[in-house]
Design a protein around this motif. Structure first.
Motif: not given
Length: 259
Positions: A116, A123, A202
């Protein structure tokens, strides 16, 4: 205190003070007085040494407190000083990242950066901002002060400003990544099969992160989510094809020529 008490008895035992000096002629009375002085000195030394036990105990308590703080207590202001009752109830019950109890920040960050655009702190804080949102906004102070308790791989507390900075950074990166992905889907660079393959990859990464956070996804739910995402992406591709074909659309018959 122990050092001061130790200096006086040592001086008395060496006989360097005038009070304990014995006459040179060696008379018996003076010798007896000197013996009594030695006994008094020994007794005084024992009494003076007694407070050092308390000092040693205090020093031992300090060392044990320091050791306890280094055995997993997160760093930060006044860490370890607060009683369990002082920690907010929702913080004590928070268990999003329990699957990463022994994870190290660098390992988590490396995993995320390989897959990512966000970092481990972005995060974690984005997840916390979503979970600690109230009607008046995100509880930045609570998140920052309890960050090591909420996320195992975060080892320090954050100020509200640092929490807000990480949240804003996450939002900006998601927006840019979304624009990049959507352009790739709309510009015709990828075929429909390419988009399906990409969405599968993804989606797997996103599902893994959700599972790490403690979300339990059933197989049926995963398949249903993948089907909905594929349907949306096909609609996006078809809609973007219409957008790209507007410039070569015949105004008379409405026929669209392939760009």
């Amino acid at each position: 205190m122990a050092d001061d008490a130790g200096d006086d008895p040592a001086t008395e035992r060496t006989g360097e003070t005038p009070d304990d000096a014995t006459p040179a002629d060696g008379e018996a009375d003076a010798g007896a007085a000197g013996a009594d002085g030695d006994e008094t000195t020994a007794t005084g030394a024992s009494a003076a040494a007694e407070p050092s036990d308390g000092a040693d105990a205090e020093a031992a308590d300090d060392r044990s407190g320091a050791d306890a703080a280094s055995d997993g207590s997160p760093p930060g202001p006044d860490v370890g000083a607060d009683a369990p009752g002082d920690v907010p109830r929702d913080v004590r019950k928070y268990d999003r990242f329990q699957k990463m109890d022994r994870a190290e920040y660098d390992r988590v960050n490396e995993f995320l950066r390989d897959r990512t655009y966000v970092t481990a702190r972005e995060w974690a804080i984005a997840r916390l901002c979503a979970d600690f949102r109230t009607e008046t906004g995100v509880e930045m102070t609570k998140i920052g002060e309890n960050l090591p308790r909420l996320v195992p791989f975060m080892t320090d507390t954050y100020t509200p400003q640092a929490v807000n900075q990480a949240r804003a950074s996450f939002e900006e990166k998601v927006r840019k990544a979304g624009a990049t992905f959507l352009y790739g889907a709309m510009c015709g660079f990828f075929t429909a099969e390419d988009l399906d393959d990409m969405m599968y990859e993804v989606t797997e990464v996103a599902k893994f992160l959700l599972e790490v956070e403690g979300v339990d996804l059933a197989v049926e739910e995963e398949l249903a989510a993948e089907d909905r995402i594929s349907t949306v992406m096909r609609d996006v591709r078809e809609a973007s094809a219409e957008v790209r074909g507007e410039e070569v659309k015949c105004p008379e018959c409405g026929h669209v020529h392939e760009p």
